[in-house]
Design an enzyme around this catalytic site. Structure first.
Site, short mmCIF file in Angstrom:
data_model
loop_
_atom_site.label_atom_id
_atom_site.label_comp_id
_atom_site.label_asym_id
_atom_site.label_seq_id
_atom_site.Cartn_x
_atom_site.Cartn_y
_atom_site.Cartn_z
NE ARG A 57 -3.10 17.72 40.56
CZ ARG A 57 -3.72 18.53 41.42
NH1 ARG A 57 -3.03 19.42 42.12
NH2 ARG A 57 -5.02 18.45 41.59
CG HIS A 61 -4.44 19.15 35.75
ND1 HIS A 61 -5.18 19.39 36.89
CD2 HIS A 61 -4.02 17.86 35.86
CE1 HIS A 61 -5.20 18.31 37.65
NE2 HIS A 61 -4.49 17.36 37.04
CG ASP A 62 -2.18 24.48 29.87
OD1 ASP A 62 -3.25 25.09 29.73
OD2 ASP A 62 -1.18 24.70 29.16
CG ASP A 69 -4.66 26.67 25.52
OD1 ASP A 69 -4.63 26.17 26.67
OD2 ASP A 69 -5.73 26.94 24.92
CB SER A 71 -6.74 27.52 28.67
OG SER A 71 -6.51 26.13 28.67
CG ASN A 90 -7.29 22.60 37.10
OD1 ASN A 90 -6.44 21.72 37.06
ND2 ASN A 90 -7.97 22.97 36.02
CG HIS A 188 0.58 9.96 40.38
ND1 HIS A 188 -0.57 9.22 40.16
CD2 HIS A 188 0.31 11.19 39.90
CE1 HIS A 188 -1.48 9.98 39.57
NE2 HIS A 188 -0.97 11.18 39.39
CB THR A 189 7.58 8.87 41.68
OG1 THR A 189 8.56 8.38 42.58
CG2 THR A 189 8.18 10.00 40.86
CB SER A 243 10.05 7.36 47.83
OG SER A 243 10.88 7.63 46.74
CG ASP A 248 11.92 6.79 43.84
OD1 ASP A 248 10.69 6.70 43.56
OD2 ASP A 248 12.33 6.91 45.01
#
Length: 323
Positions: A57, A61-62, A69, A71, A90, A188-189, A243, A248
């Site tokens: 994540r 997001h970076d 970079d 940041s 964040n 998101h698994t 899970s 998966d």
């Protein structure tokens, strides 16, 4: 004249090649770099496997703000809490000290060589692999940014409340297409989310105290039992119930059952193209998904990169180098 043109083209070609990422970029000036990252990850992630979801994540997001970079790792030094890491998307990121420790190990081996941007990319990949997820290529050679802006994070990072149109726009702005949207959402698994990132779907979806009708009613009741109010910003809920520790295909199965946790998850089933991709993934094998996911992750890792002489190699990931 022909000779001049040839030399000019040759110089452009050399500059282009030097400006691109490449596998084993540090082979000459820091040959143990990737081994150091790998060893650190595999020493510590087994004891804290939930960090794998956090790091992928963080990488995501970076890259969505000023490119990949690092940041997102910069501290605000003005006291105004205006850096990317201070933005709402964040605030639930963690593992900054982990990144600092990896960077310190690299600095001890070869000072001023390996970028924090490459550290994020390598740690994200290695931590996912260490927890049983897919492997993907991580070409290196990124350089670090010197600007970190809270507002830019808010404006560019896809939000859990985004509808399909917003998601498509945010991904397209980074050179990512609808297939990338579906595949990267598959991360998101694994992992968990705080209630406040989706509780609006349960208690006040359109502003009149209603529930999102796109949410399966039985699943919604389970969530209500966990998230008692809109104000709950501490309770954690699995993004892929039952899970969440396994990379998966269950995430995609839940989407078709109207059990995607976020509005942005449900949005993937509202468009014929993305819905078709979901069905294709489910009709294929887990290894097939891993292979496709790997391609999108490598593509993400190339978003608006800084190479060559652009940016810098930060000595400490939380601070821009002093001049």
């Amino acid at each position: 004249m022909a000779s001049f043109i040839y030399c000019f083209v040759a110089l452009l070609t050399i500059s282009y090649v030097q400006a691109q990422l490449q596998m084993n970029f540090y082979a000459q000036n820091c040959p143990k770099a990737e081994e150091i990252v790998y060893d650190y990850v595999n020493k510590h992630i087994p004891n804290a496997p939930s960090l794998a979801a956090t790091f992928i994540r963080m990488h995501f997001h970076d890259c969505f703000v000023r490119g990949c970079d690092a940041s997102v790792l910069l501290n605000d030094t003005s006291g105004s809490q205006s850096a990317e890491r201070d933005a709402v998307p964040n605030l639930t990121l963690r593992g900054y000290d982990f990144m600092d420790d990896v960077k310190s190990a690299l600095e001890a081996e070869c000072p001023g060589i390996v970028s924090c941007a490459d550290v994020i990319a390598l740690v994200a990949r290695d931590s996912i692999v260490a927890t049983g997820g897919p492997f993907w290529r991580v070409p290196t050679g990124r350089r670090d940014g010197t600007i970190s802006n809270k507002t830019e994070a808010l404006n560019n990072i896809p939000a859990p409340t985004d509808n399909f149109t917003l998601l498509q726009t945010r991904f397209s702005n980074q050179g990512l297409d609808l297939k990338d949207l579906v595949l990267l959402s598959g991360a998101h698994t694994i992992g968990v989310a705080h209630c406040n990132f989706f509780s609006g779907r349960l208690y006040n979806f359109t502003g009149i105290g209603d529930r999102d009708s796109a949410l399966d009613s039985e699943y919604a009741l389970r969530l209500v039992n966990k998230c008692k109010s809109l104000a709950d910003n501490t309770t954690l809920v699995e993004m892929d119930p039952g899970s969440r520790k396994t990379f998966d295909l269950d995430y995609y199965k839940l989407l078709l059952k109207r059990r995607g946790l976020f509005t942005s998850d449900s949005a993937l089933t509202t468009n014929s193209v993305t819905l078709s991709y979901i069905n294709q993934i489910l009709q294929g094998s887990l290894q097939g998904f891993f292979s496709e996911f790997a391609l999108s992750m490598e593509k993400l890792g190339r978003v608006n990169i800084k190479t060559g002489t652009t940016g810098q190699i930060r000595k400490h990931c939380a601070f821009v180098n002093s001049s």
